[in-house]
Motif scaffolding. Structure first.
Motif, short mmCIF file in Angstrom:
data_model
loop_
_atom_site.label_atom_id
_atom_site.label_comp_id
_atom_site.label_asym_id
_atom_site.label_seq_id
_atom_site.Cartn_x
_atom_site.Cartn_y
_atom_site.Cartn_z
N VAL A 138 0.85 -1.19 0.00
CA VAL A 138 0.00 0.00 0.00
C VAL A 138 0.89 1.23 0.00
N SER A 139 0.54 2.17 -0.88
CA SER A 139 1.28 3.43 -0.99
C SER A 139 0.29 4.58 -0.85
N THR B 225 4.14 7.35 1.68
CA THR B 225 4.23 6.36 2.75
C THR B 225 3.88 5.01 2.16
N THR B 226 4.72 4.00 2.38
CA THR B 226 4.44 2.66 1.87
C THR B 226 4.51 1.64 3.00
N LYS B 227 3.70 0.62 2.86
CA LYS B 227 3.69 -0.47 3.86
C LYS B 227 3.27 -1.75 3.16
N ASN C 50 -2.63 1.83 11.68
CA ASN C 50 -2.37 3.18 12.18
C ASN C 50 -1.48 3.97 11.23
N GLU C 51 -0.52 3.28 10.61
CA GLU C 51 0.38 3.97 9.67
C GLU C 51 -0.36 4.48 8.45
N ILE C 52 -1.24 3.65 7.90
CA ILE C 52 -2.01 4.06 6.72
C ILE C 52 -2.97 5.18 7.10
N GLN C 53 -3.65 5.04 8.23
CA GLN C 53 -4.58 6.08 8.67
C GLN C 53 -3.86 7.41 8.89
N SER C 54 -2.72 7.36 9.56
CA SER C 54 -1.95 8.60 9.81
C SER C 54 -1.48 9.22 8.50
N ALA C 55 -1.05 8.38 7.57
CA ALA C 55 -0.57 8.89 6.28
C ALA C 55 -1.69 9.59 5.52
N ILE C 56 -2.88 9.00 5.52
CA ILE C 56 -4.01 9.62 4.81
C ILE C 56 -4.39 10.93 5.48
#
Length: 196
Positions: free
Chosen positions: A131-132, A140-142, A180-186
């Protein structure tokens, strides 16, 4: 003893011959257990990209036989998009092809590999998604991965393989949604883009 072995082999051949493979596997992940109302009036582009070399979801390998291949009933990109889009909306996201924030879900691997022998089978499921989240300033990528395995006597049951794959895919998509990382990035990306 020879008669018993001959009858067993004949029975197995009959079972195998009577088992007809479907034309495709039904991939329909049901997403549950995600947080709602995470965002407030956020807009994103959502792209699901399939980077696999082939469209197969199931490959069945038997010694001395060509591999049997099954694809999903529709493209995996559509299936993932249709599963995750309504959840994002419930979280407070508007999906807009012109939004400044781009969320890419990249399908790297999505495969059930079955090794079929005369008397049993083993199956290994592997799903890998990247996911980017990006705008003009930051990216942000994960990675999200899951594997599973099963084994049993006689011939692999496609319905069981479907069920396990759908459960794994749904679980992986919920992990993306709840990350949390994806939510924070968005949230951060959207705030950055709103200032321009």
């Amino acid at each position: 003893m020879k008669l018993k072995l001959l009858l067993t082999i004949t029975l197995l051949n009959l079972i195998t011959a009577c088992t007809t493979l479907p034309k495709h596997i039904v991939v329909s992940p049901e997403l549950i257990g995600y947080s709602k109302g995470v965002y407030f009036d956020k807009r994103i582009q959502l792209n699901v990209i399939d980077q696999r070399t082939g469209s197969q979801v199931v490959q069945i390998i038997e010694d001395g036989e060509p591999a049997k291949i099954l694809s999903s009933q529709e493209s995996l990109t559509n299936i993932v998009n249709n599963a995750i889009s309504p959840v994002f909306r419930k979280q407070g996201i508007t999906i807009d092809p012109f939004a400044n924030i781009q969320v890419d879900i990249i399908i790297d691997t999505a495969l059930i590999s079955v090794q079929q022998s005369l008397v049993n089978y083993t199956a290994k499921n592997t799903i890998s998604l990247n996911v980017s989240v990006s705008n003009s300033n930051t990216v942000t990528t994960k990675s999200f991965n899951t594997t599973g395995s099963s084994a049993g006597p006689l011939v692999a049951d496609i319905a069981v393989l479907e069920r396990d794959f759908n459960h794994q895919l749904a679980s992986l998509l919920v992990r993306i949604i709840n990350s949390n990382e994806i939510q924070s990035a968005i949230k951060q990306q959207t705030n950055n883009s709103d200032t321009f």
